[in-house]
Design a protein around this motif. Structure first.
Motif, PDB file in Angstrom:
ATOM      1  N   PRO A 108       0.918  -1.169  -0.023  1.00 14.43           N
ATOM      2  CA  PRO A 108       0.004  -0.118  -0.198  1.00 14.43           C
ATOM      3  C   PRO A 108       0.833   1.209  -0.041  1.00 14.43           C
ATOM      4  O   PRO A 108       0.462   2.230  -0.781  1.00 14.43           O
ATOM      5  N   ASP A 109       1.940   1.353   0.636  1.00 12.34           N
ATOM      6  CA  ASP A 109       2.802   2.349   0.674  1.00 12.34           C
ATOM      7  C   ASP A 109       4.217   2.237   0.864  1.00 12.34           C
ATOM      8  O   ASP A 109       4.436   0.922   1.309  1.00 12.34           O
ATOM      9  N   LEU A 110       5.006   3.070   0.775  1.00 14.03           N
ATOM     10  CA  LEU A 110       6.829   2.460   0.673  1.00 14.03           C
ATOM     11  C   LEU A 110       7.246   3.824   1.407  1.00 14.03           C
ATOM     12  O   LEU A 110       6.733   4.962   1.333  1.00 14.03           O
ATOM     13  N   HIS A 111       8.327   3.605   2.242  1.00 18.47           N
ATOM     14  CA  HIS A 111       9.264   4.678   2.662  1.00 18.47           C
ATOM     15  C   HIS A 111      10.501   4.917   1.608  1.00 18.47           C
ATOM     16  O   HIS A 111      10.769   3.801   1.237  1.00 18.47           O
ATOM     17  N   LEU A 112      10.562   6.040   1.245  1.00 23.24           N
ATOM     18  CA  LEU A 112      11.386   6.239   0.095  1.00 23.24           C
ATOM     19  C   LEU A 112      12.221   7.116   0.116  1.00 23.24           C
ATOM     20  O   LEU A 112      12.099   8.261   0.613  1.00 23.24           O
ATOM     21  N   TRP A 113      13.551   6.943  -0.528  1.00 21.89           N
ATOM     22  CA  TRP A 113      14.833   7.682  -0.448  1.00 21.89           C
ATOM     23  C   TRP A 113      15.257   7.759  -1.808  1.00 21.89           C
ATOM     24  O   TRP A 113      15.091   6.869  -2.651  1.00 21.89           O
ATOM     25  N   ARG A 114      15.908   8.902  -2.012  1.00 19.25           N
ATOM     26  CA  ARG A 114      16.941   8.803  -3.405  1.00 19.25           C
ATOM     27  C   ARG A 114      18.219   8.489  -2.693  1.00 19.25           C
ATOM     28  O   ARG A 114      18.777   9.679  -1.952  1.00 19.25           O
ATOM     29  N   GLU A 115      19.216   7.840  -3.016  1.00 16.83           N
ATOM     30  CA  GLU A 115      20.380   7.687  -2.760  1.00 16.83           C
ATOM     31  C   GLU A 115      21.382   8.557  -3.369  1.00 16.83           C
ATOM     32  O   GLU A 115      21.078   9.133  -4.565  1.00 16.83           O
ATOM     33  N   GLU A 116      22.676   8.549  -2.966  1.00 17.71           N
ATOM     34  CA  GLU A 116      23.649   9.218  -3.744  1.00 17.71           C
ATOM     35  C   GLU A 116      23.666   9.120  -5.148  1.00 17.71           C
ATOM     36  O   GLU A 116      24.378  10.172  -6.045  1.00 17.71           O
ATOM     37  N   SER A 117      23.761   7.824  -5.640  1.00 20.72           N
ATOM     38  CA  SER A 117      23.966   7.676  -7.143  1.00 20.72           C
ATOM     39  C   SER A 117      22.724   8.044  -8.080  1.00 20.72           C
ATOM     40  O   SER A 117      22.895   7.859  -9.186  1.00 20.72           O
ATOM     41  N   GLY A 118      21.581   8.416  -7.202  1.00 19.48           N
ATOM     42  CA  GLY A 118      20.529   8.857  -7.961  1.00 19.48           C
ATOM     43  C   GLY A 118      19.305   7.636  -8.162  1.00 19.48           C
ATOM     44  O   GLY A 118      18.214   7.903  -8.430  1.00 19.48           O
ATOM     45  N   ARG A 119      19.693   6.469  -7.504  1.00 22.73           N
ATOM     46  CA  ARG A 119      18.733   5.214  -7.505  1.00 22.73           C
ATOM     47  C   ARG A 119      17.716   5.565  -6.410  1.00 22.73           C
ATOM     48  O   ARG A 119      18.201   6.198  -5.418  1.00 22.73           O
ATOM     49  N   TRP A 120      16.628   5.206  -6.509  1.00 19.80           N
ATOM     50  CA  TRP A 120      15.500   5.185  -5.395  1.00 19.80           C
ATOM     51  C   TRP A 120      15.779   4.010  -4.690  1.00 19.80           C
ATOM     52  O   TRP A 120      15.693   2.829  -5.154  1.00 19.80           O
ATOM     53  N   VAL A 121      15.603   4.340  -3.367  1.00 21.67           N
ATOM     54  CA  VAL A 121      15.542   2.905  -2.282  1.00 21.67           C
ATOM     55  C   VAL A 121      14.161   2.864  -1.542  1.00 21.67           C
ATOM     56  O   VAL A 121      13.900   4.118  -1.100  1.00 21.67           O
ATOM     57  N   ALA A 122      13.530   1.950  -1.582  1.00 21.63           N
ATOM     58  CA  ALA A 122      12.127   2.091  -0.725  1.00 21.63           C
ATOM     59  C   ALA A 122      12.116   0.811  -0.009  1.00 21.63           C
ATOM     60  O   ALA A 122      12.799  -0.226  -0.313  1.00 21.63           O
ATOM     61  N   LEU A 123      11.313   0.815   1.079  1.00 20.04           N
ATOM     62  CA  LEU A 123      10.779  -0.255   1.829  1.00 20.04           C
ATOM     63  C   LEU A 123       9.352  -0.327   2.035  1.00 20.04           C
ATOM     64  O   LEU A 123       8.830   0.593   2.228  1.00 20.04           O
ATOM     65  N   GLY A 124       8.890  -1.716   1.845  1.00 22.23           N
ATOM     66  CA  GLY A 124       7.554  -1.571   1.889  1.00 22.23           C
ATOM     67  C   GLY A 124       7.088  -3.009   2.432  1.00 22.23           C
ATOM     68  O   GLY A 124       7.733  -4.094   2.671  1.00 22.23           O
ATOM     69  N   VAL A 125       5.964  -3.177   3.071  1.00 25.17           N
ATOM     70  CA  VAL A 125       5.283  -4.322   3.644  1.00 25.17           C
ATOM     71  C   VAL A 125       4.176  -4.799   2.785  1.00 25.17           C
ATOM     72  O   VAL A 125       3.171  -4.327   2.321  1.00 25.17           O
ATOM     73  N   SER A 126       4.659  -6.039   2.099  1.00 21.16           N
ATOM     74  CA  SER A 126       3.684  -6.752   1.325  1.00 21.16           C
ATOM     75  C   SER A 126       2.694  -7.239   1.817  1.00 21.16           C
ATOM     76  O   SER A 126       3.008  -8.176   3.087  1.00 21.16           O
ATOM     77  N   ARG A 127       1.229  -7.035   1.621  1.00 27.19           N
ATOM     78  CA  ARG A 127       0.097  -7.539   2.189  1.00 27.19           C
ATOM     79  C   ARG A 127      -0.588  -8.661   1.591  1.00 27.19           C
ATOM     80  O   ARG A 127      -1.320  -9.302   2.127  1.00 27.19           O
ATOM     81  N   TRP A 128      -0.771  -8.507   0.362  1.00 28.02           N
ATOM     82  CA  TRP A 128      -1.644  -9.398  -0.654  1.00 28.02           C
ATOM     83  C   TRP A 128      -3.128  -9.695  -0.069  1.00 28.02           C
ATOM     84  O   TRP A 128      -3.394 -10.492   0.611  1.00 28.02           O
TER      85      TRP A 128
END
Length: 146
Positions: A108-128
């Motif tokens: 449903p939602d992600l915690h999201l960052w843009r790291e130094e190289s420009g890639r996006w990093v996200a954490l989320g809980v998959s719920r199905w």
């Protein structure tokens, strides 16, 4: 969940090449421009009845939040990014860029960052659909969020 191991895996994902084709990887799934790894998955905890499901969901979210605090030390506070609109648009037939379209079906939602190289990093809980097994997912992508 071992936070040090999770952080090490996220660091490896941040520098790793993306697969040329969609499919399974040694840490989860991936495709052109993204990698997804399960940091913790159902079966790690008991999730058989309703009370246990709620407890398990809360624990996965607490694990995500604890890991988010550590990542915030590196990249600043996370943006909380809802995938609801991506889910709705996908249900209406719109194609969403990967990995966002696939994630919207069960995260449903992600915690999201843009790291130094420009890639996006996200954490989320998959719920199905709120049913176990739950998963704590790490996502690294070069594709901007929709």
């Amino acid at each position: 969940m071992d936070i040090a191991n999770c952080l090490a895996l996220i660091e490896r994902l941040c520098v790793r090449e993306f697969p040329a084709e969609h499919g399974r990887t040694d840490v989860g799934t991936g495709g052109p421009g993204y990698l997804i790894a399960a940091l913790a998955a159902g079966g790690d905890r008991h999730e058989d009845n309703g009370a246990d499901r709620e407890t398990a969901r809360a624990q996965y979210e607490a694990d995500r939040d604890a890991l988010s605090e550590r990542l915030a030390e590196r990249w600043g506070p996370a943006d909380v990014f809802s995938l609801f609109s991506v889910f709705v648009r996908s249900a209406e037939g719109e194609d969403a860029a990967q990995p966002w379209g696939a994630l919207a079906a069960h995260v449903p939602d992600l915690h999201l960052w843009r790291e130094e190289s420009g890639r996006w990093v996200a954490l989320g809980v998959s719920r199905w659909d709120g049913e176990p097994p739950f998963q704590l997912l790490a996502v690294v992508t070069e594709t901007d969020p929709p």
